[in-house]
Design a protein around this motif. Structure first.
Motif, PDB file in Angstrom:
ATOM      1  N   GLN A  32       0.820  -1.214   0.000  1.00 31.67           N
ATOM      2  CA  GLN A  32       0.000   0.000   0.000  1.00 31.67           C
ATOM      3  C   GLN A  32       0.852   1.261   0.000  1.00 31.67           C
ATOM      4  O   GLN A  32       0.577   2.201  -0.749  1.00 31.67           O
ATOM      5  N   GLY A  33       1.902   1.268   0.812  1.00 33.55           N
ATOM      6  CA  GLY A  33       2.775   2.440   0.874  1.00 33.55           C
ATOM      7  C   GLY A  33       3.490   2.689  -0.437  1.00 33.55           C
ATOM      8  O   GLY A  33       3.696   3.846  -0.836  1.00 33.55           O
ATOM      9  N   GLY A  36       1.073   4.171  -2.797  1.00 31.70           N
ATOM     10  CA  GLY A  36       0.859   5.542  -2.359  1.00 31.70           C
ATOM     11  C   GLY A  36       1.965   6.472  -2.815  1.00 31.70           C
ATOM     12  O   GLY A  36       1.701   7.588  -3.271  1.00 31.70           O
ATOM     13  N   ASP A  37       3.215   6.010  -2.729  1.00 33.63           N
ATOM     14  CA  ASP A  37       4.342   6.828  -3.180  1.00 33.63           C
ATOM     15  C   ASP A  37       4.235   7.139  -4.664  1.00 33.63           C
ATOM     16  O   ASP A  37       4.546   8.251  -5.110  1.00 33.63           O
ATOM     17  N   CYS A  41       0.131   9.852  -2.580  1.00 34.39           N
ATOM     18  CA  CYS A  41      -0.757   9.864  -1.422  1.00 34.39           C
ATOM     19  C   CYS A  41      -0.170   8.915  -0.388  1.00 34.39           C
ATOM     20  O   CYS A  41       0.862   8.283  -0.627  1.00 34.39           O
ATOM     21  N   THR A  42      -0.786   8.787   0.746  1.00 36.09           N
ATOM     22  CA  THR A  42      -0.273   7.908   1.789  1.00 36.09           C
ATOM     23  C   THR A  42      -0.729   6.472   1.580  1.00 36.09           C
ATOM     24  O   THR A  42      -1.783   6.218   0.983  1.00 36.09           O
ATOM     25  N   GLY A  43       0.056   5.554   2.092  1.00 36.48           N
ATOM     26  CA  GLY A  43      -0.352   4.156   2.065  1.00 36.48           C
ATOM     27  C   GLY A  43      -1.602   3.942   2.900  1.00 36.48           C
ATOM     28  O   GLY A  43      -2.422   3.061   2.610  1.00 36.48           O
ATOM     29  N   SER A  44      -1.742   4.760   3.932  1.00 38.80           N
ATOM     30  CA  SER A  44      -2.933   4.678   4.775  1.00 38.80           C
ATOM     31  C   SER A  44      -4.192   4.971   3.974  1.00 38.80           C
ATOM     32  O   SER A  44      -5.215   4.293   4.135  1.00 38.80           O
ATOM     33  N   LEU A  45      -4.124   5.974   3.084  1.00 36.64           N
ATOM     34  CA  LEU A  45      -5.288   6.299   2.259  1.00 36.64           C
ATOM     35  C   LEU A  45      -5.621   5.137   1.325  1.00 36.64           C
ATOM     36  O   LEU A  45      -6.787   4.776   1.158  1.00 36.64           O
TER      37      LEU A  45
END
Length: 280
Positions: A32-33, A36-37, A41-45
């Protein structure tokens, strides 16, 4: 080991989107991270969207398609996802609205949804369910995309003059909202008219209503109350509503005079008075 939430892709469009996002991400060997990179965006999103805790946006979807080479998959899905965030009772109307060749609307209280700026829409929607505000706002903005299509519907809009004077969101929001309306003055497929307060009694006193016309479907009449919407294709209802709309058009100002009134209200009521009338 992390507890991976299982998803049922058949539960809803949002669940399917999250399930497909996870499937595509894992197929590309990305965490996910890492995804996101790539899409800023964030991996959390990414994780929140995969588990349906967050509703994706169109921008997010387009960036995922570009990053994963999914040939527009998520850009196609996002329309369905956002439409599913609309109130259940409103979804059938939204689907018909997106298929209409002609839209005729009279609005007594608010700017028509397809013409609302994002900040005006946010102020309107905040009066209802603030916990769902972001998803409802995204869904309303998504509806407006039909106006940018290569072949948009013909839209005839009548706004009661009271709409211009109701300060939704404050003066700054209203100034920009009225400026947005003026951008449609020379739009080929849009006519905006204002029904002046001097009209007195008129057929629209019972409230706002829409008439949708199609190339291959019976006309549809739509109105709503505080709790739900009502849609019908009854020929007698359509006939009466069409006659009422014709009367409203006849009583309304011309497109040119309507634009002049909008501009006047915009400047006299909502412009920055410290700039217009400096203290001596």
């Amino acid at each position: 080991m992390a507890n991976i939430q299982s998803l049922d892709p058949t539960a809803s469009p949002l669940d399917y989107y999250g399930w497909e996002l996870r499937r595509q991400r894992e197929a590309h060997g990305l965490k996910q991270g890492q995804l996101g990179d790539i899409i800023f965006c964030t991996g959390s999103l990414v994780g929140q969207i995969e588990t349906t805790k967050k509703v994706p946006t169109r921008d997010f979807s387009e960036r995922v398609d570009a990053a994963l080479g999914t040939d527009g998959l998520f850009s196609r899905l996002i329309g369905l996802v956002l439409r599913s965030q609309l109130p259940t009772w409103f979804q059938p109307y939204a689907e018909m609205e997106a298929k209409a060749a002609y839209i005729s609307t009279y609005q007594a209280q608010l700017v028509y949804g397809l013409l609302q700026t994002e900040e005006y829409a946010r102020a309107v929607l905040a009066t209802g369910k603030p916990g769902q505000l972001d998803s409802l706002l995204a869904a309303r903005m998504e509806r407006q995309r039909i106006l940018a299509w290569e072949k948009p519907p013909v839209a005839l809009v009548i706004l009661d003059e009271a709409v211009l004077h109701r300060p939704i969101g404050g003066d700054d929001v209203m100034w920009r909202q009225l400026a947005h309306l003026l951008e449609f003055t020379n739009h080929r497929w849009m006519c905006i008219q204002v029904l002046p307060l001097t009209s007195g009694e008129h057929p629209g006193l019972a409230g706002a209503f829409n008439i949708l016309r199609f190339e291959d479907h019976p006309d549809v009449f739509y109105t709503e109350d505080m709790m739900s919407g009502h849609m019908t294709a009854n020929p007698e209802t359509i006939k009466e509503a069409s006659l009422n709309y014709a009367h409203l058009q006849a009583d309304a100002l011309s497109v040119k005079d309507s634009a002049a009134l909008i501009a006047r209200v915009m400047e006299e009521r909502y412009a920055d008075r410290t700039e217009r009338d400096p203290v001596a």
